[in-house]
Design an enzyme around this catalytic site. Structure first.
Site, PDB file in Angstrom:
ATOM      1  N   ASP A   1       0.906  -1.036  -0.048  1.00  0.00           N
ATOM      2  CA  ASP A   1       0.013  -0.095  -0.101  1.00  0.00           C
ATOM      3  C   ASP A   1       0.772   1.222   0.013  1.00  0.00           C
ATOM      4  OD1 ASP A   1      -2.993   0.736   0.647  1.00  0.00           O
ATOM      5  OD2 ASP A   1      -1.802   2.052   1.444  1.00  0.00           O
ATOM      6  N   LEU A   2       0.861   2.086  -1.037  1.00  0.00           N
ATOM      7  CA  LEU A   2       1.815   3.061  -1.081  1.00  0.00           C
ATOM      8  C   LEU A   2       1.281   4.264  -0.120  1.00  0.00           C
ATOM      9  CD1 LEU A   2       1.492   3.957  -5.139  1.00  0.00           C
ATOM     10  CD2 LEU A   2       3.108   2.508  -3.742  1.00  0.00           C
TER      11      LEU A   2
ATOM     12  N   ASP B   1      -4.243   2.349  -4.958  1.00  0.00           N
ATOM     13  CA  ASP B   1      -2.802   2.430  -4.676  1.00  0.00           C
ATOM     14  C   ASP B   1      -2.426   1.288  -4.061  1.00  0.00           C
ATOM     15  OD1 ASP B   1      -3.676   3.172  -2.125  1.00  0.00           O
ATOM     16  OD2 ASP B   1      -2.419   4.359  -1.805  1.00  0.00           O
TER      17      ASP B   1
END
Length: 524
Positions: A387-388, A430
């Protein structure tokens, strides 16, 4: 009449009419959310949507600028109402391509009962189950519905991009399935028609005619069919050596009759094919032809100029009088473009359109395969959920174009970090997943996670913007941390959230003891 109307609906869908989608949920607000996502209606107030999401712990309902119109949406608030709509649509010749069905709809049918009723009326209907909670185990649901390729699952709160991707992909698949089926049927009819002409001509040639004039007429008819046929025709002996070819064969392959006669049908195989499984397949089809007298299917072949093409080849044994040498007739058609179109549809159905990475459906299939191999004694696998960090502020401040470019660059960096047999996937937004297939040694996931952290810590240049992001990584091993796909993915997802809790820009392995933040400054 009913069948004709249904066929008309398919023709309209394939011809470009907007696909029809049925929304089945007992809550009107859910219908509004879907219409915002699939109908292209922009949100009234983004701030209010974010506030509502924070209060009710759900994803914002707005579709965002990436939503695209192009669907015809209908609503049903109970399963029985949905059944009426699906039956009416099928009888009118305008069937639905896709239905989003809520799992729980008191007091009427639940989602599983609704889907069973809908498929009795329209077996081709694509279905997405929308659920936050189910009274059934998913294995029980899939087994009961005999879902195969018609059913997908969407967890609430759902992501707008995921909903849009599901709608576009499943509607395109619904349209493509029938287009491919119609093309295949048409091609088979054409092949059978040509074979019928050949059989008739050859039967005439086999007759012992007392009169010379009639024998000459029969020979002229056979020659006319052979030379004027639009498809390539090749006649061989029982050892696959070419006896004769027609002009269409020369137009298709580039080989003149004197170049082809005396050669075997391997004349059209590439050098690489002759040393590979493709040539073994060719040998097997000839054995089947000798045993049964017929074979048909697709083969990749090579023309005289070196170009490759996909051919539909139908081979049949020609009846001959006792004592005469056996002969086989092959009918050839170039179906390269149709094959490429099918491959393109298959690519779209299994990959994320923004990044080109595998999508959720593709990932699910690969994880299932890896776990099955592990159960049979093979090596296991490792899932890395990514997860960015700081992506949302960048996307909100600089816009979706910059955000999309950033996601594409992240995808390229991830692909560069894994092996050929591994898989990089994007679940939406993302969120990314790396599948390390045949994961050995036991710490391979951690080592790959370190490389991911280092790679995504480097600035990303998008136009004039130098962007700094990070990533939180959750690691789980199969079958150690989960013997089935759902369990393994949940464990990796949970580990990722623990990594975020530590302060981000770090990884956490499922089952490991919790640790403090890897970087105290990152948690500020």
């Amino acid at each position: 009449m009913k069948h004709a109307a249904h066929e008309l609906g398919w023709v309209q869908a394939v011809a470009g009419a907007a696909p029809r989608i049925l929304l089945v949920d007992d809550m009107a607000a859910i219908h509004d959310d879907f219409r915002k996502i699939l109908g292209g209606t922009p949100p009234v107030d983004a701030g209010l949507d974010d506030l509502e999401a924070a209060l009710f712990e759900s994803a914002p309902s707005r579709a965002g600028p990436s939503a695209a119109p192009g669907f015809e949406l209908d609503s049903a608030y109970q399963g029985s109402e949905a059944l009426v709509r699906v039956r009416t649509a099928a009888e009118a010749g305008r069937p639905y391509a896709l239905a989003f069905v809520d799992m729980r709809m008191p007091p009427g049918w639940d989602g599983v009962q609704t889907i069973e009723q809908l498929w009795r009326v329209d077996p081709a209907l694509q279905v997405v189950i929308c659920t936050a909670y189910s009274d059934y185990a998913w294995e029980e649901v899939l087994d009961r519905l005999d879902a195969k390729h018609r059913l997908m699952i969407l967890k609430k709160p759902f992501d707008a991009i995921e909903v849009s991707q599901l709608a576009h992909t499943l509607c395109a698949k619904w349209q493509a399935d029938h287009a491919v089926a119609r093309h295949t049927e048409a091609l088979e009819r054409e092949v059978q028609l040509r074979l019928g002409e050949l059989r008739e001509a050859n039967q005439q040639l086999q007759q012992e005619l007392a009169e010379r004039q009639r024998r000459e007429a029969d020979l002229q008819l056979a020659a006319s069919v052979f030379h004027n046929a639009l498809n390539g025709i090749v006649v061989t002996d029982e050892r696959a050596r070419i006896v004769s070819v027609n002009p269409a064969f020369t137009r298709l392959t580039g080989y003149e009759p004197h170049e082809a006669v005396g050669q075997t049908l391997r004349l059209l195989r590439t050098e690489a094919d002759r040393a590979s499984r493709a040539d073994d397949l060719y040998h097997q089809l000839w054995l089947q032809l000798l045993a049964t007298g017929e074979w048909s299917g697709e083969l990749w072949s090579q023309r005289k100029d070196g170009s490759r093409f996909c051919e539909w080849l139908s081979l049949n044994r020609v009846p001959v009088p006792p004592g005469q040498p056996r002969r086989f007739v092959g009918l050839m058609a170039d179906v390269t473009e149709q094959r490429r179109q099918q491959d393109s549809w298959r690519q779209q159905a299994l990959h994320d359109p923004l990044t080109g990475l595998a999508n959720r459906a593709h990932l699910h299939g690969r994880v299932d395969e890896a776990l099955l191999r592990a159960q049979r004694g093979g090596a296991g696998c490792c899932l890395l959920f990514l997860d960015l960090d700081r992506f949302k502020p960048i996307n909100d401040r600089l816009g979706h174009d910059v955000g999309d470019a950033l996601l594409r660059e992240v995808a390229e960096r991830l692909k560069a970090l894994i092996r050929h047999d591994d898989l990089a996937a994007r679940l939406g937004g993302d969120e990314f997943v790396l599948l390390l297939d045949g994961a050995e040694p036991a710490d391979c996931g951690e080592r790959v996670a370190d490389r991911v952290l280092a790679s995504l810590a480097l600035p990303v240049q998008v136009g004039e913007h130098s962007l700094q992001i990070g990533v939180s990584v959750g690691i789980a091993y199969g079958p150690l941390d989960g013997a089935d796909r759902d369990t393994l993915m949940k464990q990796a997802d949970a580990a990722m959230y623990l990594a975020k809790a530590r302060g981000r820009q770090c990884w956490h392995r499922h089952g490991a003891a919790p640790a403090g933040p890897a970087d105290p400054a990152a948690s500020i």
